[in-house]
Write an enzyme that holds these catalytic residues in place. Structure first.
Site, PDB file in Angstrom:
ATOM      1  N   ASN B 132       0.835  -1.195   0.000  1.00 31.89           N
ATOM      2  CA  ASN B 132       0.000   0.000   0.000  1.00 31.89           C
ATOM      3  C   ASN B 132       0.873   1.249   0.000  1.00 31.89           C
ATOM      4  O   ASN B 132       1.319   1.713   1.043  1.00 31.89           O
ATOM      5  CB  ASN B 132      -0.930  -0.032   1.224  1.00 31.89           C
ATOM      6  CG  ASN B 132      -1.859   1.159   1.268  1.00 31.89           C
ATOM      7  OD1 ASN B 132      -1.642   2.162   0.607  1.00 31.89           O
ATOM      8  ND2 ASN B 132      -2.904   1.055   2.084  1.00 31.89           N
ATOM      9  N   PHE B 133       1.107   1.770  -1.190  1.00 35.62           N
ATOM     10  CA  PHE B 133       1.837   3.036  -1.338  1.00 35.62           C
ATOM     11  C   PHE B 133       0.856   4.118  -1.789  1.00 35.62           C
ATOM     12  O   PHE B 133       1.203   4.999  -2.570  1.00 35.62           O
ATOM     13  CB  PHE B 133       2.959   2.896  -2.368  1.00 35.62           C
ATOM     14  CG  PHE B 133       4.040   1.928  -1.983  1.00 35.62           C
ATOM     15  CD1 PHE B 133       4.489   1.844  -0.666  1.00 35.62           C
ATOM     16  CD2 PHE B 133       4.628   1.103  -2.925  1.00 35.62           C
ATOM     17  CE1 PHE B 133       5.491   0.945  -0.312  1.00 35.62           C
ATOM     18  CE2 PHE B 133       5.628   0.212  -2.581  1.00 35.62           C
ATOM     19  CZ  PHE B 133       6.060   0.124  -1.265  1.00 35.62           C
ATOM     20  N   CYS B 135      -2.477   5.145   0.293  1.00 34.98           N
ATOM     21  CA  CYS B 135      -3.418   5.843   1.180  1.00 34.98           C
ATOM     22  C   CYS B 135      -2.940   7.277   1.408  1.00 34.98           C
ATOM     23  O   CYS B 135      -1.814   7.507   1.844  1.00 34.98           O
ATOM     24  CB  CYS B 135      -3.563   5.110   2.500  1.00 34.98           C
ATOM     25  SG  CYS B 135      -4.793   3.812   2.408  1.00 34.98           S
ATOM     26  N   CYS B 352     -26.092  24.659 -26.838  1.00 36.65           N
ATOM     27  CA  CYS B 352     -25.314  25.002 -28.027  1.00 36.65           C
ATOM     28  C   CYS B 352     -25.188  26.519 -28.176  1.00 36.65           C
ATOM     29  O   CYS B 352     -24.120  27.041 -28.473  1.00 36.65           O
ATOM     30  CB  CYS B 352     -25.979  24.402 -29.269  1.00 36.65           C
ATOM     31  SG  CYS B 352     -24.984  24.585 -30.757  1.00 36.65           S
ATOM     32  N   CYS B 379     -21.908  22.611 -37.337  1.00 35.11           N
ATOM     33  CA  CYS B 379     -21.734  21.735 -36.164  1.00 35.11           C
ATOM     34  C   CYS B 379     -20.291  21.225 -36.120  1.00 35.11           C
ATOM     35  O   CYS B 379     -19.786  20.698 -37.112  1.00 35.11           O
ATOM     36  CB  CYS B 379     -22.708  20.563 -36.251  1.00 35.11           C
ATOM     37  SG  CYS B 379     -22.532  19.381 -34.910  1.00 35.11           S
TER      38      CYS B 379
END
Lengths: 73, 429
Positions: B132-133, B135, B352, B379
């Protein structure tokens, strides 16, 4: 004028020059758009510069240039 | 019925759905209940020197009626002694030998500390280790978790120390609280990691109570940043998985984590390079039994696709994830409004007109009724109208042939540079 109409105006100017036999010699882009130099044969035979403002025209000119290169390859 | 089993760097499980290291995997009671429900594996809540938690730990972000769009926590790693956890891990593995039981570990960045915990944990028969690197809260203030994970050299050296003694596969869990996750992933691989998992939670403050001016959550009037997860983080996690999957310098299997709530989410992560997935928030919201739908849904999907094994999904979309500079500028889509399905709410027109390219006109049809129509030549294909449209099927984004040869930004810049005889602008890489 709609965005498309602005582009279409620039596209027609490009097409007209290409139709007349000009070809693209340089494209310089800066904050104000793309300055495209067209020449007919050698530069001293005729030179025209277009300042393209729309994104679609700046895309279009390079697309045309690439197609031309491929056609002549 | 397809084969759902996976093999993540040597860790086998009957399906790709694992519980992530988090509150749902705190005890043997919980993990065994999860396995009864059908989970293929579980990463035990992080083991290390037992901590002391605060009261008031979780908070959620609800958005427009959607409960738990995002989830925030300030809970730390296990608060129980190692031996208590190890006894329950042993019992769980004995009862469910076919499930993957992976121990999440976090100790100070000292070689002897890693050696000690790895040996003790592996002795009870875990299938793998997850370092666990990631939290971001509490433990990071003590130099562990994300504090380690934000230093690539420390990730590499700690992984190396673990690999010196580990007999089972080692997964390195990465923090997203970093500019470029591939750098840390590469260093994990250099340290000898067998796989990486991502993402851990994102630094967050769930909210501020505008009446009391307290943070949410608060502990007696004070708050601290927590870790954010849940559906809201899925796009961030998916992008990080994709970045690592397409980086050949990482080159090790990926366990995908981050907002995965459905079998469809799992498929997306696998297509983008994950071998399997880990789930937490959705389980905290809905309970262990959501895995039943996940397994059924995945099975049906694989059958429909004619795939014999879930492993055939892994990485299939990675090559489609590229750099902006390599996208075809001459590709074009436009919006088309299906007037028979349109409810004339005008949301597309407003979106739009106010925030995009002013190309949806409000007109009157031949029958005198109001209609909305897209001026297709104007468009730009931004998709916004179809995104805001509340009527299913009322707006399609339609591919149109631009008639132009494909041209990417990078190709364009190269052509201009060649034409001008010098480089005019940097490529986008």
């Amino acid at each position: 004028m709609s965005a498309f109409e602005e582009f279409d105006k620039e596209r027609r100017e490009i097409d007209e020059l290409l139709f007349k036999g000009y070809h693209v010699a340089a494209i310089r882009e800066d904050l104000d758009g793309a300055k495209v130099t067209f020449v007919m044969g050698k530069p001293d035979k005729g030179q025209v510069t277009l300042l393209l403002l729309t994104a679609d025209a700046r895309k279009y000119i390079v697309t045309r240039y690439m197609e031309g290169k491929r056609a002549n390859a | 019925m397809a084969d759902l089993s996976i093999d993540l760097a040597g860790i086998k499980s009957p399906n790709p759905f694992w519980l992530a290291s988090a509150p749902p995997t705190n005890t043997g009671y919980q993990v065994q209940r999860a396995f009864e429900a059908g989970w293929g594996g579980a990463v035990w809540k992080t083991l290390g020197d037992p901590i002391i938690n605060t009261s008031s730990r979780f908070a959620a972000v609800h958005f427009n009626g959607q409960r738990v769009a995002g989830f925030n926590n300030i809970e730390l790693i296990t608060d129980r002694p190692l031996e208590v956890n190890l006894k329950e891990i042993y019992e769980t593995k004995k009862r469910f030998p076919d499930r993957a039981v992976v121990a999440s570990l976090m100790v100070e960045p000292k070689r002897e500390k890693w050696h000690e915990i790895v040996k003790r944990v592996e002795d009870v028969g875990v299938d793998g280790l997850e370092l666990n690197f990631g939290c971001p809260h509490g433990m990071a203030e003590r130099g562990m978790g994300a504090a380690s994970g934000q230093q690539p050299d420390l990730v590499e050296s700690q992984t190396y120390w673990v690999k010196e003694v580990a007999r089972t596969p080692v997964i390195v869990k990465l923090t997203p609280n970093i500019t470029d996750i591939t750098v840390v992933a590469r260093h994990a691989a250099k340290g000898g990691a067998d796989a990486v998992s991502m993402i851990n939670t994102i630094n967050s403050l769930a909210g501020v109570d505008i009446h009391t001016w307290n943070t949410i959550p608060h502990v007696g009037g004070k708050g601290a940043h927590g870790g954010y997860c849940g559906p809201a983080v899925k796009p961030i996690a998916l992008s990080m998985v994709a970045e690592c999957a397409r980086d050949s310098r990482v080159g090790i299997p990926i366990s995908g984590i981050g907002g995965i709530s459905t079998w469809q989410d799992a498929v997306e992560f696998m297509l983008m390079g994950a071998t399997g997935v880990q789930v937490c928030t959705a389980v905290m919201h809905h309970g262990f039994r959501i895995v039943e739908d996940m397994i059924d849904g995945l099975n049906n999907y694989l059958d429909e696709k004619g795939l014999a094994s879930v492993t055939e999904l892994t990485g299939k979309s990675v090559e489609r994830y590229s750099n902006w500079g390599d996208l075809n500028l001459n590709y074009k889509v436009v919006a088309r409004i299906n007037t028979d399905k349109c409810i004339n709410c005008n949301k597309c027109h407003i979106a739009c007109e106010d925030t995009s390219h002013q190309c949806i006109d409000m007109l009157t049809g031949a029958d005198g009724k109001a209609i909305l129509k897209v001026r297709e030549e104007d468009c730009v294909g931004c998709n916004l109208c179809s995104i805001v449209c509340p009527a299913e099927g009322a707006i399609d984004m339609v591919e149109v042939d631009s008639g132009e040869v494909p041209m990417t930004w990078n190709e364009r810049q190269q052509e201009i540079a060649r034409l001008n005889g010098s480089h005019s602008e940097a490529e986008v890489v």
